[in-house]
Design a protein around this motif. Sequence first.
Motif, PDB file in Angstrom:
ATOM      1  N   SER A 103      19.614 -39.854 -58.862  1.00 18.35           N
ATOM      2  CA  SER A 103      18.261 -39.874 -59.414  1.00 18.35           C
ATOM      3  C   SER A 103      17.241 -39.798 -58.293  1.00 18.35           C
ATOM      4  CB  SER A 103      18.016 -41.147 -60.225  1.00 18.35           C
ATOM      5  OG  SER A 103      16.622 -41.295 -60.467  1.00 18.35           O
ATOM      6  N   LYS A 104      16.463 -38.729 -58.306  1.00 16.32           N
ATOM      7  CA  LYS A 104      15.457 -38.567 -57.250  1.00 16.32           C
ATOM      8  C   LYS A 104      14.375 -39.625 -57.403  1.00 16.32           C
ATOM      9  CE  LYS A 104      16.577 -33.781 -56.314  1.00 16.32           C
ATOM     10  NZ  LYS A 104      17.280 -33.839 -55.043  1.00 16.32           N
ATOM     11  N   ALA A 105      14.076 -40.013 -58.668  1.00 15.54           N
ATOM     12  CA  ALA A 105      13.069 -41.056 -58.892  1.00 15.54           C
ATOM     13  C   ALA A 105      13.551 -42.385 -58.307  1.00 15.54           C
ATOM     14  CB  ALA A 105      12.784 -41.194 -60.383  1.00 15.54           C
ATOM     15  N   PHE A 106      14.848 -42.691 -58.495  1.00 17.25           N
ATOM     16  CA  PHE A 106      15.412 -43.921 -57.931  1.00 17.25           C
ATOM     17  C   PHE A 106      15.329 -43.899 -56.403  1.00 17.25           C
ATOM     18  CE2 PHE A 106      19.107 -46.189 -56.142  1.00 17.25           C
ATOM     19  CZ  PHE A 106      18.822 -47.469 -56.577  1.00 17.25           C
ATOM     20  N   ALA A 107      15.693 -42.757 -55.808  1.00 10.31           N
ATOM     21  CA  ALA A 107      15.638 -42.648 -54.345  1.00 10.31           C
ATOM     22  C   ALA A 107      14.218 -42.894 -53.842  1.00 10.31           C
ATOM     23  CB  ALA A 107      16.142 -41.270 -53.902  1.00 10.31           C
ATOM     24  N   LYS A 108      13.229 -42.363 -54.572  1.00  3.98           N
ATOM     25  CA  LYS A 108      11.826 -42.560 -54.170  1.00  3.98           C
ATOM     26  C   LYS A 108      11.441 -44.036 -54.271  1.00  3.98           C
ATOM     27  CE  LYS A 108      10.475 -38.236 -53.447  1.00  3.98           C
ATOM     28  NZ  LYS A 108      10.006 -37.754 -52.145  1.00  3.98           N
ATOM     29  N   GLU A 109      11.937 -44.695 -55.316  1.00  2.00           N
ATOM     30  CA  GLU A 109      11.634 -46.109 -55.521  1.00  2.00           C
ATOM     31  C   GLU A 109      12.213 -46.941 -54.374  1.00  2.00           C
ATOM     32  OE1 GLU A 109      13.030 -47.399 -59.445  1.00  2.00           O
ATOM     33  OE2 GLU A 109      13.645 -49.271 -58.453  1.00  2.00           O
ATOM     34  N   VAL A 110      13.448 -46.627 -53.970  1.00  2.00           N
ATOM     35  CA  VAL A 110      14.073 -47.351 -52.863  1.00  2.00           C
ATOM     36  C   VAL A 110      13.315 -47.086 -51.565  1.00  2.00           C
ATOM     37  CG1 VAL A 110      16.161 -47.509 -51.429  1.00  2.00           C
ATOM     38  CG2 VAL A 110      16.353 -47.450 -53.936  1.00  2.00           C
ATOM     39  N   MET A 111      12.937 -45.824 -51.361  1.00  5.13           N
ATOM     40  CA  MET A 111      12.197 -45.507 -50.124  1.00  5.13           C
ATOM     41  C   MET A 111      10.862 -46.232 -50.075  1.00  5.13           C
ATOM     42  SD  MET A 111      12.959 -41.530 -49.164  1.00  5.13           S
ATOM     43  CE  MET A 111      13.366 -40.774 -50.720  1.00  5.13           C
ATOM     44  N   ALA A 112      10.185 -46.292 -51.219  1.00  9.34           N
ATOM     45  CA  ALA A 112       8.896 -46.995 -51.249  1.00  9.34           C
ATOM     46  C   ALA A 112       9.103 -48.463 -50.898  1.00  9.34           C
ATOM     47  CB  ALA A 112       8.255 -46.841 -52.631  1.00  9.34           C
ATOM     48  N   ALA A 113      10.135 -49.076 -51.478  1.00  4.31           N
ATOM     49  CA  ALA A 113      10.392 -50.502 -51.222  1.00  4.31           C
ATOM     50  C   ALA A 113      10.802 -50.735 -49.771  1.00  4.31           C
ATOM     51  CB  ALA A 113      11.480 -51.003 -52.169  1.00  4.31           C
ATOM     52  N   ALA A 114      11.484 -49.732 -49.172  1.00  3.89           N
ATOM     53  CA  ALA A 114      12.005 -49.885 -47.809  1.00  3.89           C
ATOM     54  C   ALA A 114      11.012 -49.401 -46.757  1.00  3.89           C
ATOM     55  CB  ALA A 114      13.324 -49.112 -47.673  1.00  3.89           C
ATOM     56  N   GLY A 115       9.886 -48.849 -47.191  1.00  4.91           N
ATOM     57  CA  GLY A 115       8.893 -48.360 -46.237  1.00  4.91           C
ATOM     58  C   GLY A 115       9.339 -47.103 -45.504  1.00  4.91           C
ATOM     59  N   VAL A 116      10.095 -46.254 -46.168  1.00  2.00           N
ATOM     60  CA  VAL A 116      10.597 -45.021 -45.553  1.00  2.00           C
ATOM     61  C   VAL A 116       9.675 -43.853 -45.926  1.00  2.00           C
ATOM     62  CG1 VAL A 116      12.505 -43.368 -45.596  1.00  2.00           C
ATOM     63  CG2 VAL A 116      12.983 -45.825 -45.496  1.00  2.00           C
ATOM     64  N   ALA A 117       9.316 -43.044 -44.925  1.00  2.00           N
ATOM     65  CA  ALA A 117       8.345 -41.968 -45.143  1.00  2.00           C
ATOM     66  C   ALA A 117       8.986 -40.785 -45.866  1.00  2.00           C
ATOM     67  CB  ALA A 117       7.785 -41.506 -43.802  1.00  2.00           C
ATOM     68  N   THR A 118       8.355 -40.359 -46.962  1.00  2.00           N
ATOM     69  CA  THR A 118       8.863 -39.236 -47.744  1.00  2.00           C
ATOM     70  C   THR A 118       7.678 -38.533 -48.408  1.00  2.00           C
ATOM     71  OG1 THR A 118      10.426 -38.594 -49.475  1.00  2.00           O
ATOM     72  CG2 THR A 118       9.244 -40.667 -49.814  1.00  2.00           C
ATOM     73  N   ALA A 119       7.951 -37.368 -49.020  1.00  2.00           N
ATOM     74  CA  ALA A 119       6.890 -36.662 -49.732  1.00  2.00           C
ATOM     75  C   ALA A 119       6.396 -37.527 -50.893  1.00  2.00           C
ATOM     76  CB  ALA A 119       7.428 -35.337 -50.268  1.00  2.00           C
ATOM     77  N   ARG A 120       5.076 -37.590 -51.060  1.00  2.00           N
ATOM     78  CA  ARG A 120       4.514 -38.414 -52.137  1.00  2.00           C
ATOM     79  C   ARG A 120       4.956 -37.853 -53.489  1.00  2.00           C
ATOM     80  NH1 ARG A 120      -0.799 -38.723 -54.400  1.00  2.00           N
ATOM     81  NH2 ARG A 120      -1.451 -36.983 -53.091  1.00  2.00           N
TER      82      ARG A 120
END
Length: 422
Positions: A103-120
């Motif tokens: 799930s790309k949405a899940f990956a984005k959620e984890v990145m947001a929580a972990a402070g990892v830089a990704t495309a908005r």
Amino acid sequence: MRVLVLGSGAREHAIVRSLLAEDGVEHVVAAPGNPGIAAAGAECRDHDLADIAGVAELAVGVQADLVVVGPEAPLVAGVADAVRAAGIPCFGPSAPAARLEASKAFAKEVMAAAGVATARPVVCDDLGAVEAALDELGTPHVVKDDGLAGGKGVVVTDDRETALRHARACLSQPRGRVVVEEYLDGPEVSVFCVCDGRDVVALAPAQDFKRLRDGGLGPNTGGMGAYSPLPWLLDGFVEEVVETVARPVLVEMDRRGTPFTGILYCGLALTDAGVRVVEFNVRLGDPEAQVVLARLRTPLAPLLLAAAQGRLAEHVRVLGGLVESADAAVGVVVAAPGYPEQPRTGDAVLGLEDVAAVPGAHVLHAGTALDDDGHVRTAGGRVLTVVGTGPDVATARERAYEAVEKVHVPGGQLRLDVAAGV
Ligand code: AMP
Ligand code: GLY
């Protein structure tokens, strides 16, 4: 050690090739494997990887000391959980941890929580939301199917209608969901991080050539070629990825009670603003694995077993770090005519044995099968990866293309610009 490798592509052939070269590996079983894997010396078992319980039984039946999972679909379906429940160490994430790819949405959620830089991102459940997101984020539009789509889930386009058509197709599926995100501009790099739930060690970076045709034209594919190392990367790049991407994600996954074991594949874009995550996958990339493993000198089986058993840091400390060959490797994929839409199969593949005449070159099978006479025929979209190695990228590239010339796949498609000008 007895190892069961799951999968049937050139990535799995590369894994098997590495394992069979190691003193500590006495037997390799591949399920289902392919003719190249069998010819390399592994025992191939015809087995449906969707049958998770059956895979665990197979692992027990062949007395595997370690199971290595190649493709993502069985991981997402829980194969690692089933194998572990049967008491056998498995290199690959649990189903909940495999959601980082599923799930790309899940990956984005984890990145947001972990402070990892990704495309908005903007996660959209209906077409109205997609339209608003396209307006907000502007062109080029990036529209992604939330779920697994076998390399066909992402559309990058300047054309609003094309973007909307893709979104409509994704949303029309059951539980369809779309991620619209900011466009990332810059070269892409794949970094494979070996993880044991808490610790991480990265393999050498590689670059993948995703589009079908030279110059980055044509449709997206599973990958048409790759090379490693990337001489143009700045010193400290891998350490930066480990510390700012992989480790924070591991901490976050552990905090959620779903620690990540296996390969965290960090697909990255090097933008003017810095390193950004394009995507996560939860297994080795194909064709990047074919060049990364060609360069890895550290024995693979004990490394993956240590990761599967949660003792990666100690293992790597005793080794004094991973050893990668100074040689370069270039992989060129030969695909069937009609790939990626409708690959034609059943054509005779000739000249495979002539590759051995090219120094530093070898051929890995993917979509191949033996006919009744024992001859190799095409049986899938990506048919082969031809790998060249040499003291630098240019030499490895020359050898890869010299070896490709020896092989004949009727109507075969390949890129001529893999690792060109590096
Ligand atoms: P993915 O399946 O997420 O790896 O996407 C497949 C390919 O689409 C990537 O390798 C990129 O080339 C391209 N892509 C995905 N996301 C973006 C993005 N945000 N900006 C630019 N290109 C992207
Ligand atoms: N080479 C891209 C992938 O394996 O997803």
